[in-house]
Design an enzyme around this catalytic site. Structure first.
Site, mmCIF file in Angstrom:
data_model
loop_
_atom_site.group_PDB
_atom_site.id
_atom_site.type_symbol
_atom_site.label_atom_id
_atom_site.label_comp_id
_atom_site.label_asym_id
_atom_site.label_seq_id
_atom_site.Cartn_x
_atom_site.Cartn_y
_atom_site.Cartn_z
ATOM 1 N N HIS A 275 0.921 -1.225 0.048
ATOM 2 C CA HIS A 275 -0.091 0.097 -0.014
ATOM 3 C C HIS A 275 0.980 1.185 0.043
ATOM 4 O O HIS A 275 0.740 2.074 -1.009
ATOM 5 C CB HIS A 275 -0.835 0.040 1.171
ATOM 6 C CG HIS A 275 -2.053 -0.996 1.187
ATOM 7 N ND1 HIS A 275 -2.356 -1.481 0.219
ATOM 8 C CD2 HIS A 275 -2.119 -2.187 2.124
ATOM 9 C CE1 HIS A 275 -3.396 -2.692 0.187
ATOM 10 N NE2 HIS A 275 -3.108 -2.871 1.825
ATOM 11 N N ASP A 326 -5.042 -8.007 -3.176
ATOM 12 C CA ASP A 326 -5.248 -7.682 -1.969
ATOM 13 C C ASP A 326 -6.640 -8.563 -1.402
ATOM 14 O O ASP A 326 -6.617 -9.767 -1.315
ATOM 15 C CB ASP A 326 -5.387 -6.230 -1.499
ATOM 16 C CG ASP A 326 -5.540 -5.889 -0.045
ATOM 17 O OD1 ASP A 326 -5.566 -6.921 0.895
ATOM 18 O OD2 ASP A 326 -5.490 -4.715 0.494
#
Length: 489
Positions: A275, A326
């Site tokens: 991220h 993810d």
């Protein structure tokens, strides 16, 4: 015995080449890549369109796929989404997780990925007790990957605290190993088990390997982080996904999560921060100087309203960029890749922040570096892993060369090959069959009706109560706790 594929065009040495003949040996490893071959030789499978190295999904939580399309009813927040995620985690057993993961990994292959980094932290039974069979959850994931034919680096995740200075909640009890020594001992035993059950051989035939992960600087105390500097293989970590994480770090440590990792000595070329959305200029410089690989997950970051990370600045500072799916808002390697550039355009007001060649690199060689796998390129000595993208569909017709990566979607992935074996033809798994049937089995294994009981933010209270009941069944002394900024995905 060798296997050959003749590709109309293919991405070789950073450019589109015509008439590419791929030859793989019996282990599924490429032995030669020839260009300029005008027609398919006898016995070779002709592959139309543009052949790309198989996509590398460098960040996955397989069970999150079950949440797709079930958390949008009344908006909610990242934190209410997380509680619904915990409710699904509470349903997992080794048997059900293998069924779920098999479906997810099959969909990944159909979506253009041939390798995955599975960021895995659901280690134990509800309540935190170990399963009678050692590494039952990890072995279930490995079996699922092997049966689907996707190459997996199982990122065994350390998760010790529910937040900085706080204990694990009831929902998190099954994630933890008590202490850093408890994690490292279990991790070492897992490596031994996998070495015996899934031995590593030639690049093409090695489908299961182990790596390490720090869940986050909230889930692993700063005093324990230096132990990860002793690990030689890939180490992944959730980093600065939410502003609340940065605020908690500043309050506890007086600095950012990136600086906490740097002080521990783990910011180096084997580290993959995931991220990296909310970074300071100093953070960017540190991650670049450490030659880390940043795993961006554009579709998830958009879905959870995380924000848009400074991918271009990180790349310019010296970091490599990779792609992850993810929570699997989509399992579409091309849409994730397009999302990386789209985010940059929206953030900067400029087009072409990443060229098509750079986007292909993020999807392939960037992920291969992140996971340390022998994939990502069509070259001799690498695994024979690739996808064939249609260039004649209504989405791609007229696209020029590598620019097809900005127009195609998973619907255009006509063929997926891993280890020299065709796994997907036109969206159907060649051994497991229609993927929607696999999902029907997955929902049934979890005791969930896919068409009823859609969970939204308003169902969180009931979710927490259900999860508490599950935990109490294994440990009557547990008690569910309210969400905190310290416990994320």
């Amino acid at each position: 015995m060798s296997t050959q594929f003749w590709c109309e065009t293919a991405w070789v040495d950073g450019q589109v080449a015509s008439g590419v003949l791929l030859t793989a040996d019996e282990t599924g490893t490429l032995t030669s890549v020839e260009t300029g071959i005008t027609a398919a030789p006898d016995g070779a499978e002709a592959v139309p369109g543009l052949t790309l190295p198989g996509g590398v999904n460098a960040h996955s939580h397989a069970f999150h796929r079950i949440l797709r399309g079930r958390t949008h009813g009344d908006g909610g927040t990242f934190w209410t989404w997380r509680e619904v995620m915990y409710s699904v985690a509470g349903r997992l057993s080794p048997e059900s997780y293998e069924t779920v993961a098999r479906a997810v990994f099959a969909e990944m292959l159909a979506g253009g990925y041939t390798s995955v980094g599975e960021f895995h932290y659901v280690h134990h039974a509800p309540g935190g007790a170990a399963y009678p069979a050692a590494h039952a959850m990890e072995r279930a994931l490995a079996r699922a990957a092997a049966s689907a034919g996707i190459r997996i680096r199982l990122l065994d995740t350390c998760y010790l605290t529910g937040g900085i200075g706080t204990e694990l909640s009831a929902e998190q009890a099954r994630f933890g190993d008590g202490t850093i020594d408890g994690y490292l001992d279990r991790h070492a035993a897992l490596e031994e088990t996998f070495a015996a059950e899934f031995p590593v051989g030639a690049p093409g035939e090695s489908f299961v390997t182990v790596g390490s992960a720090i869940h986050s600087i909230r889930a692993v105390p700063a005093s324990d982080l230096p132990r990860f500097a002793e690990i030689t293989g890939p180490v992944h970590v959730h980093l600065s996904e939410q502003p609340a994480e940065n605020e908690a770090s500043l309050a506890a440590y007086g600095t950012t999560p990136t600086q906490v990792l740097a002080r521990a000595g783990v910011v180096r070329d084997t580290l993959s921060p995931v991220h990296a959305t909310h970074l300071s200029e100093e953070d960017i410089a540190v991650l670049g100087e450490g030659a880390t690989t940043i795993v961006m997950c554009p579709c998830t970051e958009a879905d959870l309203a995380d924000g848009i990370g400074p991918a271009k600045e990180l790349a310019e500072a010296g970091a490599r960029i990779a792609i992850g799916s993810d929570q699997h808002v989509v399992l579409d390697a091309l849409r994730e890749t397009q999302g990386l550039e789209a985010g940059e355009r929206l953030r900067s007001g400029q087009r072409g922040r990443f060229s098509p060649a750079e986007l292909i690199a993020a999807l392939t060689t960037g992920g291969a570096r992140s996971l340390d796998l022998p994939v990502g390129e069509l070259s001799a000595g690498r695994a024979c892993d690739f996808i064939a993208v249609r260039t004649d569909s209504m989405r791609t017709f007229g696209s020029l060369g590598e620019q097809v990566v900005l127009s195609a979607t998973a619907a255009d992935v006509a063929l997926t090959v891993s280890g020299g074996v065709v796994r997907i033809r036109h969206g159907v798994h060649t051994e497991l069959g229609p993927i929607e049937d696999l999902y029907a089995e997955a929902f049934a294994a979890l005791g969930m009706d896919p068409g009823a009981g859609s969970e939204t933010a308003s169902a969180v209270a009931e979710t927490v109560e259900t999860t508490t009941t599950i935990a109490e069944a294994a440990d009557p002394g547990t008690q569910a706790t309210a969400p905190t900024a310290g416990s994320v995905d």
